[in-house]
Design a protein around this motif. Sequence first.
Motif, PDB file in Angstrom:
ATOM      1  N   ASP A  14      26.112  23.073  44.991  1.00 24.67           N
ATOM      2  CA  ASP A  14      26.332  23.928  43.237  1.00 24.67           C
ATOM      3  C   ASP A  14      27.516  24.943  43.544  1.00 24.67           C
ATOM      4  O   ASP A  14      28.457  24.664  42.523  1.00 24.67           O
ATOM      5  N   LEU A  15      27.555  26.283  44.268  1.00 28.41           N
ATOM      6  CA  LEU A  15      28.026  27.298  44.581  1.00 28.41           C
ATOM      7  C   LEU A  15      28.773  26.594  44.658  1.00 28.41           C
ATOM      8  O   LEU A  15      30.158  27.523  43.945  1.00 28.41           O
ATOM      9  N   GLN A  16      29.902  26.012  45.223  1.00 26.60           N
ATOM     10  CA  GLN A  16      31.487  25.904  45.827  1.00 26.60           C
ATOM     11  C   GLN A  16      31.395  24.811  44.605  1.00 26.60           C
ATOM     12  O   GLN A  16      33.030  24.878  44.117  1.00 26.60           O
ATOM     13  N   ALA A  17      31.155  24.029  43.830  1.00 27.97           N
ATOM     14  CA  ALA A  17      31.311  23.231  42.726  1.00 27.97           C
ATOM     15  C   ALA A  17      32.133  24.471  41.792  1.00 27.97           C
ATOM     16  O   ALA A  17      33.117  24.394  40.965  1.00 27.97           O
ATOM     17  N   ARG A  18      31.191  25.746  41.720  1.00 26.66           N
ATOM     18  CA  ARG A  18      30.724  26.720  40.232  1.00 26.66           C
ATOM     19  C   ARG A  18      32.234  27.552  40.705  1.00 26.66           C
ATOM     20  O   ARG A  18      32.740  27.429  39.701  1.00 26.66           O
ATOM     21  N   LEU A  19      32.695  27.763  41.824  1.00 29.09           N
ATOM     22  CA  LEU A  19      33.616  28.710  42.710  1.00 29.09           C
ATOM     23  C   LEU A  19      35.238  27.913  41.744  1.00 29.09           C
ATOM     24  O   LEU A  19      35.903  28.548  41.862  1.00 29.09           O
ATOM     25  N   ARG A  20      35.282  26.118  42.497  1.00 32.11           N
ATOM     26  CA  ARG A  20      36.084  25.964  42.016  1.00 32.11           C
ATOM     27  C   ARG A  20      36.319  25.482  40.458  1.00 32.11           C
ATOM     28  O   ARG A  20      37.690  25.571  40.533  1.00 32.11           O
ATOM     29  N   ARG A  21      35.322  25.578  39.666  1.00 28.19           N
ATOM     30  CA  ARG A  21      35.549  25.560  37.916  1.00 28.19           C
ATOM     31  C   ARG A  21      35.980  27.282  37.613  1.00 28.19           C
ATOM     32  O   ARG A  21      36.859  27.601  37.018  1.00 28.19           O
ATOM     33  N   LEU A  22      35.424  28.223  38.293  1.00 24.15           N
ATOM     34  CA  LEU A  22      35.597  29.987  38.225  1.00 24.15           C
ATOM     35  C   LEU A  22      37.026  30.025  38.209  1.00 24.15           C
ATOM     36  O   LEU A  22      37.957  30.404  37.915  1.00 24.15           O
ATOM     37  N   GLN A  23      37.981  29.201  39.956  1.00 23.72           N
ATOM     38  CA  GLN A  23      39.153  28.980  40.193  1.00 23.72           C
ATOM     39  C   GLN A  23      40.024  28.402  39.241  1.00 23.72           C
ATOM     40  O   GLN A  23      41.195  29.191  39.106  1.00 23.72           O
ATOM     41  N   ALA A  24      39.604  27.379  39.125  1.00 26.55           N
ATOM     42  CA  ALA A  24      40.658  26.821  37.867  1.00 26.55           C
ATOM     43  C   ALA A  24      40.733  27.052  37.048  1.00 26.55           C
ATOM     44  O   ALA A  24      41.902  27.254  36.075  1.00 26.55           O
ATOM     45  N   HIS A  25      39.711  27.793  36.142  1.00 28.12           N
ATOM     46  CA  HIS A  25      40.076  28.641  35.740  1.00 28.12           C
ATOM     47  C   HIS A  25      41.091  29.751  35.451  1.00 28.12           C
ATOM     48  O   HIS A  25      41.716  30.560  34.852  1.00 28.12           O
ATOM     49  N   GLN A  26      40.932  30.375  36.791  1.00 30.33           N
ATOM     50  CA  GLN A  26      41.842  31.502  37.302  1.00 30.33           C
ATOM     51  C   GLN A  26      43.406  30.796  36.526  1.00 30.33           C
ATOM     52  O   GLN A  26      44.117  32.071  36.649  1.00 30.33           O
ATOM     53  N   ARG A  27      43.665  30.304  37.393  1.00 32.19           N
ATOM     54  CA  ARG A  27      45.034  28.963  37.377  1.00 32.19           C
ATOM     55  C   ARG A  27      45.051  28.459  36.425  1.00 32.19           C
ATOM     56  O   ARG A  27      46.489  27.755  36.306  1.00 32.19           O
ATOM     57  N   ARG A  28      44.905  28.608  35.370  1.00 30.48           N
ATOM     58  CA  ARG A  28      44.985  27.884  34.139  1.00 30.48           C
ATOM     59  C   ARG A  28      45.672  28.672  33.588  1.00 30.48           C
ATOM     60  O   ARG A  28      47.078  29.428  33.513  1.00 30.48           O
ATOM     61  N   GLU A  29      46.684  27.199  32.761  1.00 24.97           N
ATOM     62  CA  GLU A  29      48.159  28.332  32.233  1.00 24.97           C
ATOM     63  C   GLU A  29      48.585  28.395  30.920  1.00 24.97           C
ATOM     64  O   GLU A  29      47.346  28.344  29.558  1.00 24.97           O
ATOM     65  N   ASP A  30      48.254  29.698  30.777  1.00 26.67           N
ATOM     66  CA  ASP A  30      48.939  30.375  29.040  1.00 26.67           C
ATOM     67  C   ASP A  30      49.043  29.677  27.654  1.00 26.67           C
ATOM     68  O   ASP A  30      50.523  29.185  28.169  1.00 26.67           O
ATOM     69  N   GLY A  31      48.942  28.483  27.423  1.00 27.16           N
ATOM     70  CA  GLY A  31      49.989  27.740  26.280  1.00 27.16           C
ATOM     71  C   GLY A  31      50.057  28.095  25.115  1.00 27.16           C
ATOM     72  O   GLY A  31      51.313  27.940  24.796  1.00 27.16           O
ATOM     73  N   ALA A  32      49.496  29.871  24.911  1.00 27.91           N
ATOM     74  CA  ALA A  32      50.040  30.504  23.506  1.00 27.91           C
ATOM     75  C   ALA A  32      51.200  31.389  24.611  1.00 27.91           C
ATOM     76  O   ALA A  32      50.231  32.771  24.724  1.00 27.91           O
ATOM     77  N   ILE A  33      52.388  31.655  23.284  1.00 23.45           N
ATOM     78  CA  ILE A  33      53.795  32.189  24.617  1.00 23.45           C
ATOM     79  C   ILE A  33      52.908  33.090  23.213  1.00 23.45           C
ATOM     80  O   ILE A  33      53.183  34.539  23.503  1.00 23.45           O
ATOM     81  N   ASN A  34      52.875  34.021  21.871  1.00 20.62           N
ATOM     82  CA  ASN A  34      53.244  34.285  20.500  1.00 20.62           C
ATOM     83  C   ASN A  34      51.869  34.899  20.617  1.00 20.62           C
ATOM     84  O   ASN A  34      50.556  34.288  19.757  1.00 20.62           O
ATOM     85  N   ARG A  35      50.784  35.246  22.295  1.00 23.10           N
ATOM     86  CA  ARG A  35      49.549  36.030  21.560  1.00 23.10           C
ATOM     87  C   ARG A  35      48.940  37.394  20.841  1.00 23.10           C
ATOM     88  O   ARG A  35      50.429  38.416  20.772  1.00 23.10           O
TER      89      ARG A  35
END
Length: 107
Positions: A14-35
């Motif tokens: 469970d912790l390994q899966a949580r870490l993968r989700r958290l890391q994926a969140h950190q690597r996400r692409e920012d789609g909105a350029i004009n924030r």
Amino acid sequence: MTDRKTELQTLKADLQARLRRLQAHQRREDGAINRDFEEQAVETQNDEVVDGLEQESRLELSQVEHALERIDAGEGDDCERCGHPIDPRRLQILPYTTLCVKCAEQV
């Protein structure tokens, strides 16, 4: 001890899966350029929360892995500081603990 080992292995997965989700969140692409500034501030706060959750998850995973190693070595029910048995009720509540109550209070 087998039930505890199974519980720890499940917690580890469970912790390994949580870490993968958290890391994926950190690597996400920012789609909105004009924030705007407010959106950027909220995103920064969210990133700080995610960083904190990731650190906590890594620490807990480390504790779980250490407890599993001690179980495999036949030491899982004994306090790693004083060597006395850890109360089974404590192990039920905190399955990855490696210290008895008395020694944990001294830390």
